[in-house]
Design a protein around this motif. Structure first.
Motif, PDB file in Angstrom:
ATOM      1  N   MET A 119      45.171  48.498  50.995  1.00 47.79           N
ATOM      2  CA  MET A 119      44.512  47.229  50.689  1.00 47.79           C
ATOM      3  C   MET A 119      45.559  46.161  50.425  1.00 47.79           C
ATOM      4  O   MET A 119      46.543  46.396  49.740  1.00 47.79           O
ATOM      5  N   GLN A 120      45.344  44.972  50.976  1.00 42.83           N
ATOM      6  CA  GLN A 120      46.248  43.854  50.745  1.00 42.83           C
ATOM      7  C   GLN A 120      45.789  43.113  49.498  1.00 42.83           C
ATOM      8  O   GLN A 120      44.711  42.534  49.501  1.00 42.83           O
ATOM      9  N   PRO A 121      46.560  43.114  48.428  1.00 45.93           N
ATOM     10  CA  PRO A 121      46.131  42.387  47.236  1.00 45.93           C
ATOM     11  C   PRO A 121      46.221  40.885  47.458  1.00 45.93           C
ATOM     12  O   PRO A 121      47.171  40.392  48.051  1.00 45.93           O
ATOM     13  N   THR A 122      45.197  40.194  47.017  1.00 46.70           N
ATOM     14  CA  THR A 122      45.218  38.747  47.041  1.00 46.70           C
ATOM     15  C   THR A 122      45.047  38.285  45.609  1.00 46.70           C
ATOM     16  O   THR A 122      44.161  38.753  44.904  1.00 46.70           O
ATOM     17  N   TYR A 123      45.907  37.376  45.183  1.00 43.82           N
ATOM     18  CA  TYR A 123      45.878  36.932  43.804  1.00 43.82           C
ATOM     19  C   TYR A 123      45.674  35.430  43.726  1.00 43.82           C
ATOM     20  O   TYR A 123      46.274  34.674  44.474  1.00 43.82           O
ATOM     21  N   ASP A 124      44.815  35.044  42.852  1.00 37.86           N
ATOM     22  CA  ASP A 124      44.771  33.675  42.391  1.00 37.86           C
ATOM     23  C   ASP A 124      44.785  33.788  40.876  1.00 37.86           C
ATOM     24  O   ASP A 124      44.803  34.886  40.341  1.00 37.86           O
ATOM     25  N   SER A 125      44.797  32.697  40.183  1.00 38.91           N
ATOM     26  CA  SER A 125      44.941  32.775  38.731  1.00 38.91           C
ATOM     27  C   SER A 125      43.797  33.561  38.094  1.00 38.91           C
ATOM     28  O   SER A 125      44.002  34.282  37.138  1.00 38.91           O
ATOM     29  N   HIS A 126      42.583  33.441  38.651  1.00 44.75           N
ATOM     30  CA  HIS A 126      41.447  34.175  38.079  1.00 44.75           C
ATOM     31  C   HIS A 126      41.629  35.670  38.281  1.00 44.75           C
ATOM     32  O   HIS A 126      41.483  36.447  37.353  1.00 44.75           O
ATOM     33  N   ASN A 127      41.942  36.095  39.493  1.00 43.13           N
ATOM     34  CA  ASN A 127      42.096  37.519  39.761  1.00 43.13           C
ATOM     35  C   ASN A 127      43.265  38.107  38.981  1.00 43.13           C
ATOM     36  O   ASN A 127      43.188  39.225  38.497  1.00 43.13           O
ATOM     37  N   GLU A 128      44.357  37.364  38.890  1.00 46.09           N
ATOM     38  CA  GLU A 128      45.516  37.862  38.173  1.00 46.09           C
ATOM     39  C   GLU A 128      45.179  38.061  36.697  1.00 46.09           C
ATOM     40  O   GLU A 128      45.508  39.084  36.105  1.00 46.09           O
ATOM     41  N   LEU A 129      44.507  37.085  36.107  1.00 45.55           N
ATOM     42  CA  LEU A 129      44.113  37.205  34.706  1.00 45.55           C
ATOM     43  C   LEU A 129      43.162  38.386  34.526  1.00 45.55           C
ATOM     44  O   LEU A 129      43.319  39.179  33.600  1.00 45.55           O
ATOM     45  N   TRP A 130      42.191  38.505  35.434  1.00 45.94           N
ATOM     46  CA  TRP A 130      41.227  39.611  35.327  1.00 45.94           C
ATOM     47  C   TRP A 130      41.946  40.952  35.465  1.00 45.94           C
ATOM     48  O   TRP A 130      41.652  41.894  34.736  1.00 45.94           O
ATOM     49  N   ASP A 131      42.913  41.046  36.365  1.00 42.43           N
ATOM     50  CA  ASP A 131      43.675  42.289  36.526  1.00 42.43           C
ATOM     51  C   ASP A 131      44.427  42.630  35.241  1.00 42.43           C
ATOM     52  O   ASP A 131      44.492  43.791  34.839  1.00 42.43           O
ATOM     53  N   ILE A 132      44.985  41.618  34.604  1.00 43.80           N
ATOM     54  CA  ILE A 132      45.715  41.849  33.359  1.00 43.80           C
ATOM     55  C   ILE A 132      44.744  42.287  32.266  1.00 43.80           C
ATOM     56  O   ILE A 132      45.020  43.225  31.515  1.00 43.80           O
ATOM     57  N   VAL A 133      43.596  41.629  32.193  1.00 47.93           N
ATOM     58  CA  VAL A 133      42.582  42.029  31.207  1.00 47.93           C
ATOM     59  C   VAL A 133      42.185  43.482  31.457  1.00 47.93           C
ATOM     60  O   VAL A 133      42.095  44.284  30.529  1.00 47.93           O
ATOM     61  N   GLN A 134      41.964  43.836  32.710  1.00 50.47           N
ATOM     62  CA  GLN A 134      41.559  45.205  33.046  1.00 50.47           C
ATOM     63  C   GLN A 134      42.655  46.226  32.725  1.00 50.47           C
ATOM     64  O   GLN A 134      42.365  47.391  32.520  1.00 50.47           O
ATOM     65  N   SER A 135      43.903  45.797  32.663  1.00 53.08           N
ATOM     66  CA  SER A 135      44.991  46.734  32.396  1.00 53.08           C
ATOM     67  C   SER A 135      45.160  47.038  30.903  1.00 53.08           C
ATOM     68  O   SER A 135      45.890  47.954  30.549  1.00 53.08           O
ATOM     69  N   LEU A 136      44.498  46.266  30.054  1.00 47.53           N
ATOM     70  CA  LEU A 136      44.603  46.509  28.610  1.00 47.53           C
ATOM     71  C   LEU A 136      43.917  47.819  28.238  1.00 47.53           C
ATOM     72  O   LEU A 136      43.026  48.294  28.943  1.00 47.53           O
ATOM     73  N   LYS A 137      44.304  48.381  27.113  1.00 49.83           N
ATOM     74  CA  LYS A 137      43.628  49.575  26.600  1.00 49.83           C
ATOM     75  C   LYS A 137      42.153  49.243  26.396  1.00 49.83           C
ATOM     76  O   LYS A 137      41.795  48.105  26.084  1.00 49.83           O
ATOM     77  N   ASP A 138      41.300  50.264  26.529  1.00 47.59           N
ATOM     78  CA  ASP A 138      39.857  50.073  26.401  1.00 47.59           C
ATOM     79  C   ASP A 138      39.476  49.319  25.140  1.00 47.59           C
ATOM     80  O   ASP A 138      38.657  48.406  25.174  1.00 47.59           O
ATOM     81  N   GLU A 139      40.073  49.693  24.010  1.00 47.30           N
ATOM     82  CA  GLU A 139      39.668  49.097  22.739  1.00 47.30           C
ATOM     83  C   GLU A 139      39.893  47.589  22.713  1.00 47.30           C
ATOM     84  O   GLU A 139      39.164  46.856  22.065  1.00 47.30           O
ATOM     85  N   TYR A 140      40.894  47.092  23.424  1.00 45.95           N
ATOM     86  CA  TYR A 140      41.158  45.657  23.464  1.00 45.95           C
ATOM     87  C   TYR A 140      40.393  44.983  24.594  1.00 45.95           C
ATOM     88  O   TYR A 140      39.840  43.905  24.430  1.00 45.95           O
TER      89      TYR A 140
END
Length: 150
Positions: free
Chosen positions: A87-108
């Motif tokens: 898959m070719q990742p495509t990033y814009d500021s929304h997707n990048e932020l969402w990816d970072i949010v998704q990478s946090l531990k579940d509790e956060y």
């Protein structure tokens, strides 16, 4: 609560149920499954709802539990890593932020997503104190800030 009122309330809050499930699972299909299971479970146990005013938080709790149940059952299938590499990742500021949010531990991650979609019910849904919600939210924000600063 009658069947018609149950359906109306589910329709009113369905987006919040979905956001809750998606925050936990990070996958649209699984989130939809969790919401469907939660609605079915809620309908089957409607007699257990003592206070109709607490319908929303009651259903959000059921949704959270169904999502966590799916999360525990989820298995990694062999070959999934190959699909992600293709898959070719495509990033814009929304997707990048969402990816970072998704990478946090579940509790956060869960607290941050629920905060922005459902502030009043976080404490009830996660069955934690308001102080714990605030501290996790603060820590999650700091982790996001650090990740975005990199």
């Amino acid at each position: 609560m009658k069947q018609i009122e149950f359906c109306e309330r589910v329709s009113q809050y369905r987006h919040q149920f979905y956001i809750t499930a998606f925050a936990i699972l990070g996958n649209e299909a699984d989130a939809e499954d969790a919401v469907c299971n939660a609605i079915l479970n809620g309908y089957e146990h409607l007699a257990q709802l003592k206070n109709p005013k607490k319908f929303k938080s009651w259903m959000l709790t059921i949704t959270k539990n169904e999502a966590l149940k799916l999360c525990r059952k989820r298995m990694e299938l062999p070959g999934d890593e190959n699909v992600e590499r293709l898959m070719q990742p495509t990033y814009d500021s929304h997707n990048e932020l969402w990816d970072i949010v998704q990478s946090l531990k579940d509790e956060y991650r869960i607290v941050i997503v629920l905060f922005y979609y459902n502030v009043r019910d976080i404490s009830q849904v996660l069955d934690i104190s308001i102080g714990t919600v605030k501290s996790r939210l603060d820590r999650g924000r700091k982790l996001l800030k650090d990740a975005l600063g990199e």
